[in-house]
Design a protein around this motif. Structure first.
Motif, PDB file in Angstrom:
ATOM      1  N   ASP A  27      -7.048  -1.577 -32.155  1.00 47.44           N
ATOM      2  CA  ASP A  27      -6.084  -1.982 -31.382  1.00 47.44           C
ATOM      3  C   ASP A  27      -5.093  -3.220 -32.196  1.00 47.44           C
ATOM      4  OD1 ASP A  27      -5.967  -0.541 -28.715  1.00 47.44           O
ATOM      5  OD2 ASP A  27      -8.083  -1.065 -29.174  1.00 47.44           O
ATOM      6  N   GLN A  50      -6.062  -7.994 -34.382  1.00 55.89           N
ATOM      7  CA  GLN A  50      -6.118  -6.661 -34.462  1.00 55.89           C
ATOM      8  C   GLN A  50      -8.017  -6.709 -34.331  1.00 55.89           C
ATOM      9  OE1 GLN A  50      -5.070  -5.200 -38.102  1.00 55.89           O
ATOM     10  NE2 GLN A  50      -6.081  -6.700 -39.346  1.00 55.89           N
ATOM     11  N   LYS A 152       4.421  -6.300 -28.815  1.00 58.71           N
ATOM     12  CA  LYS A 152       4.068  -4.905 -29.582  1.00 58.71           C
ATOM     13  C   LYS A 152       2.598  -4.709 -29.480  1.00 58.71           C
ATOM     14  CE  LYS A 152       8.260  -4.393 -32.367  1.00 58.71           C
ATOM     15  NZ  LYS A 152       8.626  -3.980 -33.742  1.00 58.71           N
ATOM     16  N   THR A 153       2.358  -3.498 -29.221  1.00 65.13           N
ATOM     17  CA  THR A 153       0.780  -3.105 -29.643  1.00 65.13           C
ATOM     18  C   THR A 153       0.902  -1.461 -30.153  1.00 65.13           C
ATOM     19  OG1 THR A 153       0.901  -1.728 -27.165  1.00 65.13           O
ATOM     20  CG2 THR A 153       0.443  -4.322 -27.405  1.00 65.13           C
ATOM     21  N   ARG A 154      -0.269  -1.472 -30.365  1.00 65.26           N
ATOM     22  CA  ARG A 154      -0.660  -0.043 -31.454  1.00 65.26           C
ATOM     23  C   ARG A 154      -2.085   0.146 -31.071  1.00 65.26           C
ATOM     24  NH1 ARG A 154      -0.186   1.487 -37.899  1.00 65.26           N
ATOM     25  NH2 ARG A 154      -0.105   3.879 -37.391  1.00 65.26           N
ATOM     26  N   ARG A 155      -2.242   1.505 -30.829  1.00 62.66           N
ATOM     27  CA  ARG A 155      -3.687   1.958 -30.686  1.00 62.66           C
ATOM     28  C   ARG A 155      -3.683   3.494 -31.407  1.00 62.66           C
ATOM     29  NH1 ARG A 155      -8.052   1.192 -27.688  1.00 62.66           N
ATOM     30  NH2 ARG A 155      -9.167   2.816 -26.741  1.00 62.66           N
ATOM     31  N   SER A 166      -2.779   8.341 -31.455  1.00 57.33           N
ATOM     32  CA  SER A 166      -2.055   7.005 -31.759  1.00 57.33           C
ATOM     33  C   SER A 166      -0.870   6.869 -30.821  1.00 57.33           C
ATOM     34  CB  SER A 166      -1.656   6.971 -33.200  1.00 57.33           C
ATOM     35  OG  SER A 166      -0.540   7.585 -33.424  1.00 57.33           O
ATOM     36  N   ARG A 167      -0.623   5.650 -30.468  1.00 61.13           N
ATOM     37  CA  ARG A 167       0.358   5.354 -29.693  1.00 61.13           C
ATOM     38  C   ARG A 167       0.706   3.829 -29.852  1.00 61.13           C
ATOM     39  NH1 ARG A 167      -2.779   4.913 -24.802  1.00 61.13           N
ATOM     40  NH2 ARG A 167      -2.614   2.549 -24.699  1.00 61.13           N
ATOM     41  N   GLU A 168       2.033   3.660 -29.608  1.00 63.53           N
ATOM     42  CA  GLU A 168       2.530   2.567 -29.843  1.00 63.53           C
ATOM     43  C   GLU A 168       3.487   1.825 -28.736  1.00 63.53           C
ATOM     44  OE1 GLU A 168       4.783   2.054 -33.312  1.00 63.53           O
ATOM     45  OE2 GLU A 168       3.268   2.426 -34.857  1.00 63.53           O
TER      46      GLU A 168
END
Length: 443
Positions: A27, A50, A152-155, A166-168
């Protein structure tokens, strides 16, 4: 080290360590926040973090180790710690990783309007909001603060069973709080936006709504105590509706912490009530193609026509009940979460609803929500603010009072639902709702 390369190397190391299965969750989040007062930026922060979580299965038990340092040198330590933690687990319940099978639907999540956001000068915009608020009415004595936030986030999820997802996401918001005074009466008003509508970029609109909210509350009175008809503003009822997440949680049902236990197929609300959980809602604030365990998400009615249809399941709770997971796993220990949970709108306008109520109380603010709600019994008592409903119209403002009742009873006492469905950025949505049988504590 590059994050993807780190994950690749970690996968190799875990595979060689002799565990039965493993899962990696990464994350990333960045957030910029500005707070303005008296024309100047008073507070600001620019954060970036992160976290990588390694879960390994050893002897049927799952051990975890998290780290924020993506350095190849820490990989052996992370793997060792996760394995050791698995051996310390004393629980006997079965544990699972998802294998990535099934259909992952396309999901168009909420995003701020990118073109408009790129052209926005946050500081100038905040200053304009403050200026417009002061100019709107001489009774506005202070703009307490204007807050702007962007993030912003990213997983990323990957495991040894084939899961690779994955996802943003991105977000932005702005809010303003103002104080209005008239004689001995002093009230505050608030307006927030998420920059996903054209009007959200209009400083005068934002300031005007906050000012209107504050001025409408001046010189309020205490309501009469007793049972009365209550209308909840749409965004206010979102906070009430949020408790459905807990009482429909399969984990709570299995622990006998919810009166929904054993009630599938039975009447749980008024026949006009349909409560939906839709993780694939276009533009939804909680829209996602997969849950915290990597299971594909899907739309489902929790209650349809007043009848309880399903619980919200994780992998673990679904296995225990012998059903298919609903795609609501939060990631650990069977905990579930709702995503874009909302009350389906009715077919009358808010004004038509008020006219049918005729006289009662309109509530648009609640406080003490978590302390004032008992999930098992359903009893609740919240602090509230609002207005009288007089002759079918919003009337005189009401200062702090209490509203009390039973949540399971409340769901069955919903008399009418308006057509003005709105969502909060929490992901809960509701129209304006008329509920009978609630107790008001006033004078």
């Amino acid at each position: 080290m590059d994050m993807q390369k780190f994950i690749d190397k970690l996968c190799v190391a875990v595979q060689q360590s002799g565990v039965e299965a493993f899962q990696i969750e990464y994350d990333y989040a960045e957030r910029k926040m500005l707070e303005l007062f008296d024309g100047k930026i008073e507070k600001q922060s620019d954060t970036e973090n992160q976290t990588l979580l390694l879960a390994v299965m050893k002897n049927g038990k799952i051990g975890y180790c998290s780290c924020g340092n993506l350095d190849e040198a820490v990989i052996p330590e992370v793997v060792k710690a996760a394995k050791e933690n698995a051996l310390l687990i004393g629980e006997t319940e079965e544990n699972f990783f998802y294998d990535g099978k099934g259909e992952y639907s396309a999901a168009e999540a909420y995003h701020p309007l990118s073109g408009r956001m790129a052209a926005l000068n946050p500081v100038a915009f905040m200053q304009e909001i403050e200026k417009k608020a002061y100019a709107a009415d001489k009774r506005i004595t202070q703009v307490q603060k204007v807050v702007f936030s962007k993030g912003k986030t990213r997983r990323i999820m990957r495991n040894s069973l084939g899961l690779d997802l994955s996802r943003e996401d991105e977000s932005a918001s702005c809010s303003v709080m103002v104080t209005a005074e008239d004689g001995n009466s002093k009230e505050w008003g608030l307006k927030g936006v998420a920059f996903d509508k054209g009007e959200d970029f209009d400083a005068a609109f934002i300031a005007g709504k906050a000012v209107e909210n504050a001025l409408s509350r001046l010189n309020g009175m205490k309501p009469e105590s007793g049972m009365t008809k209550v209308v909840f503003e749409n965004k206010c009822f979102c906070d009430i509706l949020a408790f459905v997440e807990g009482i429909a949680s399969a984990l709570n049902v299995q622990k006998q912490k919810s009166q929904f236990a054993g009630k599938i197929g039975q009447l749980a609300a008024a026949p006009i009530v349909t409560i939906t959980d839709d993780p694939l809602l276009k533009g939804g604030y909680a829209t996602t193609p997969f849950d915290g365990e990597g299971v594909p998400t899907r739309k489902k009615d929790i209650i349809a026509g007043g009848v309880l249809q399903t619980y919200l399941h994780s992998l673990k709770t679904a296995h225990k009940d012998g059903v298919v997971p609903t795609g609501n796993g939060a990631g650990r220990n069977g905990i579930v979460e709702a995503m874009n949970l909302y009350l389906q709108p009715g077919d009358v306008s808010k004004q038509e609803l008020l006219e049918r109520v005729k006289d009662g109380i309109y509530i648009d603010r609640l406080n003490g929500l978590h302390a004032g709600f008992h999930m098992v019994s359903g009893d609740f008592s919240f602090g509230a603010r609002g207005y009288l409903i007089e002759n079918g119209k919003i009337g005189r403002p009401l200062v702090q009072f209490t509203v009390a009742g039973n949540y399971y009873r409340l769901l069955k006492d919903i008399k009418m639902i308006a057509d003005d469905l709105e969502f909060k950025t929490s992901g809960f949505g509701s129209p304006t709702v008329w509920v009978d049988g609630l107790t008001i504590g006033g004078k």
